[in-house]
Scaffold this active site. Structure first.
Site, PDB file in Angstrom:
ATOM      1  N   ASP A   1      -7.918 -44.039 -37.567  1.00  0.00           N
ATOM      2  CA  ASP A   1      -8.635 -43.133 -38.448  1.00  0.00           C
ATOM      3  C   ASP A   1      -9.904 -42.720 -37.707  1.00  0.00           C
ATOM      4  O   ASP A   1     -10.230 -43.283 -36.659  1.00  0.00           O
ATOM      5  CB  ASP A   1      -8.952 -43.853 -39.756  1.00  0.00           C
TER       6      ASP A   1
ATOM      7  N   ASP B   1     -13.407 -41.486 -39.496  1.00  0.00           N
ATOM      8  CA  ASP B   1     -14.646 -41.903 -40.164  1.00  0.00           C
ATOM      9  C   ASP B   1     -14.651 -43.397 -40.424  1.00  0.00           C
ATOM     10  O   ASP B   1     -13.702 -43.962 -40.987  1.00  0.00           O
ATOM     11  CB  ASP B   1     -14.799 -41.147 -41.491  1.00  0.00           C
TER      12      ASP B   1
ATOM     13  N   ASP C   1     -10.480 -47.918 -42.187  1.00  0.00           N
ATOM     14  CA  ASP C   1     -11.465 -48.629 -43.006  1.00  0.00           C
ATOM     15  C   ASP C   1     -11.069 -48.696 -44.469  1.00  0.00           C
ATOM     16  O   ASP C   1     -11.549 -49.556 -45.200  1.00  0.00           O
ATOM     17  CB  ASP C   1     -12.833 -47.935 -42.894  1.00  0.00           C
TER      18      ASP C   1
END
Length: 604
Positions: free
Chosen positions: A155, A157, A442
């Site tokens: 990912d 961010d 995250d």
């Protein structure tokens, strides 16, 4: 005592579990679980039978009065003993009883056990043991052999790009202004500044009641962590609100992606300013005695936060700030990880919900203009988690200007940028399947859940909060308080079998001290909600999901730099409840017989 042994002692002491069954009669075999050190081995064998017959209490479960347990000479080098009754724990009652004199009654007997166990807790945590934790460690929920991983996915961010906490304040301020100017909320809300240490990730919000709270893995609310606005709700009032129980029924709780009909879980780091704005707005209406609908407030705040992202404010702030190195953290470490993986022949891909212009600016800042050379496939605006579940949206290619192309995608080529798509086409076009793929993200729901449960990929969770949590756990104050809390719980479990008035009074005193210790350990992480991983003794709802949806987890992607790419991550074998008494003998490290082994077996 070696550093390795000290760490083992501390770890086993902190996490050992009791059997949860009533105490049983002490046997000679229990007393025989003792020293293995060469200096006292023979002495220990000669005294085993005598100790099993000795007594310093009414149950005959201790060494003879006045006869100290065997100790190795090396044991003399430990830290100086603190006064009896107060090893590192403040605000705790001290007693003058010792185990060298035979107790005259049950009261003195129990307080003797209390003081002796407290001293033992201090002895079990040698100097330097608290420095063994490292925030750069990768923790394993499942066994993962990196030599079998050929493809690494990411990912963007809070995975490839970590952001400073200053970003949360900007998101909060902008959403607060939207709430006032667009949704016509009272101007008085503008007086509330952002509170950076109010909320933590993983909390639940009761939409209809307007309550922010922490829930454990068994769907129970942790007492003392329920807030309406910025004020805590008394435990007795919480029970009234939920019908006499702390339990949140499954049908009301968060669904698979954290969104239930009545309760929502805030799982990602971007949700921290949203929780703070909800608390602030609730607090304004309550303190000013203004009637409002909590459901409308929840929807309006969610939409105001969404406008910050949809209108591109966050992207604009970060892209304008790159020259100051203010928002993006550890960019050089991200470059080092990618370079190391590619140099070892690994294939890399990126799947993110962020737009290409934003990703391109950030990756160019962290890695360089040639950042796309590291990746075999780059997918932007993927619309996760639907990317992992839908099989309808096709991939579209972006040209050099970021405009959409119209041709059908028959392959995913290196150097190209793709938008949308779905995982089923991704698997068909790449052939990347199963445990040879390791994906980092995250968000436990949007990034990891489907990949693990439906597709068998390996998953790695990025949990930046680990840095602060490990700093707290590494302090001697926390270790001593937590270990004594567990030992005190074991003593209480034993004491509750006595029904006489004096024993009940002692139990009440210990229960009060136990609650004080729980509050002390909670406040060391966050005064309102404590650790994101624990509710008192149980794992949090967040922690259970972390274990369920991630094979490994770490504070940042840079933790990979500490491991060889053929490294095998082994999960620790922690005791189940019915196994815990068997582990207590491991507290005997070869340097000291453990007195009161039966009491210690009930440590929680």
């Amino acid at each position: 005592m070696s550093l390795k042994t000290a760490g083992a002692v501390l770890t086993r002491t902190l996490w050992a579990r009791g059997s949860g069954t009533p105490p049983v009669a002490r046997s000679s075999r229990v007393n025989g679980l003792s020293s293995t050190c060469s200096g006292g081995e023979q002495q220990g064998r000669e005294k085993t039978e005598a100790q099993s017959r000795g007594s310093d209490g009414p149950n005959g479960d201790g060494p003879p009065a006045g006869e100290p347990p065997h100790r190795c000479p090396s044991r003399d080098k430990k830290r100086p003993k603190e006064p009896a009754g107060a090893p590192g724990v403040s605000g705790v009652r001290r007693r003058s009883y010792t185990s060298t004199a035979a107790p005259a009654d049950l009261r003195s007997y129990f307080w003797t056990r209390y003081n002796d166990t407290k001293r033992l807790v201090h002895d079990l945590i040698p100097p330097g043991a608290c420095n063994l934790l490292n925030s750069s460690t990768i923790y394993a929920n499942n066994e993962v052999d990196l030599s079998e991983v050929d493809i690494y996915g990411f990912d963007y961010d809070y995975t490839l790009a970590l952001y400073s906490n200053a970003l949360n304040a900007l998101i909060y301020n902008t959403a607060r202004n939207f709430l006032i100017e667009h949704f016509k909320y009272p101007e008085g809300i503008r007086k509330y500044d952002y509170l950076p240490n109010f909320a933590v990730r993983g909390l639940h919000y009761d939409i209809q009641k307007g309550l922010l709270m922490k829930i454990d893995a068994f769907h129970y609310i942790q007492p003392g962590t329920v807030y309406r606005g910025l004020s805590p709700v008394p435990d007795e009032h919480v029970l009234e609100l939920f019908g006499g129980t702390y339990h949140i029924p499954l049908q009301q709780d968060s669904g698979f992606y954290g969104k239930g009909p009545k309760v929502k879980q805030f799982m990602d780091i971007f949700s921290i300013p949203e929780m703070t704005l909800l608390a602030v707005a609730n607090d304004f209406f309550i303190t000013n005695d203004i009637e409002y609908d909590p459901v409308h407030l929840f929807k309006d705040v969610s939409e105001a936060i969404g406008m910050v992202h949809l209108k591109g404010y966050m992207y604009k702030w970060i892209m304008q700030d790159l020259g100051e190195h203010f928002f993006i953290l550890r960019g050089e470490e991200t470059e080092a990880v990618l370079h190391r993986l590619v140099s070892h022949g690994k294939k890399l891909f990126l799947i993110t919900n962020s737009p290409f212009s934003f990703v391109d600016k950030g990756m160019t800042h962290m890695v360089g203009k040639d950042w796309r050379d590291f990746f075999d496939v780059v997918i932007v605006q993927a619309d996760k988690p639907h990317f992992f579940t839908d099989c309808i949206k096709p991939f579209r290619r972006l040209d050099g200007n970021g405009d959409l192309r119209w041709e059908k995608i028959k392959s995913l080529d290196k150097g190209q940028i793709y938008k949308q798509g779905n995982l089923f086409d991704f698997l068909r076009l790449t052939g990347w399947r199963g445990s040879k793929v390791l994906y980092f993200g995250d968000h436990l729901y949007s990034d990891l859940a489907d990949l693990m449960l439906r597709h068998g990929w390996r998953t790695a969770a990025i949990v930046p909060e680990l840095e602060q949590e490990t700093r707290v756990v590494s302090t001697s104050r926390y270790s001593l308080n937590l270990t004594w809390l567990q030992a005190l719980t074991g003593l209480m479990e034993r004491l509750q079998t006595y029904r006489d008035p004096e024993s009940k009074q002692i139990l009440q005193e210990w229960q009060k001290e136990r609650e004080e210790l729980r509050v002390m350990t909670k406040n060391m992480f966050n005064p309102q909600f404590g650790s994101i991983f624990r509710t008192c003794h149980n794992p949090t709802y967040f922690s259970r999901r972390l274990c369920r949806f991630s094979d490994v987890y770490m504070a940042s992607l840079s933790c990979l730099l500490n491991y060889d790419l053929s490294y095998i991550f082994y999960p620790r074998r922690t005791p189940l409840q019915h196994e815990a008494p068997l582990w207590m003998d491991q507290l005997c490290t070869g340097c000291m017989k453990t007195p009161f082994l039966e009491e210690m077996s009930h440590i929680r």
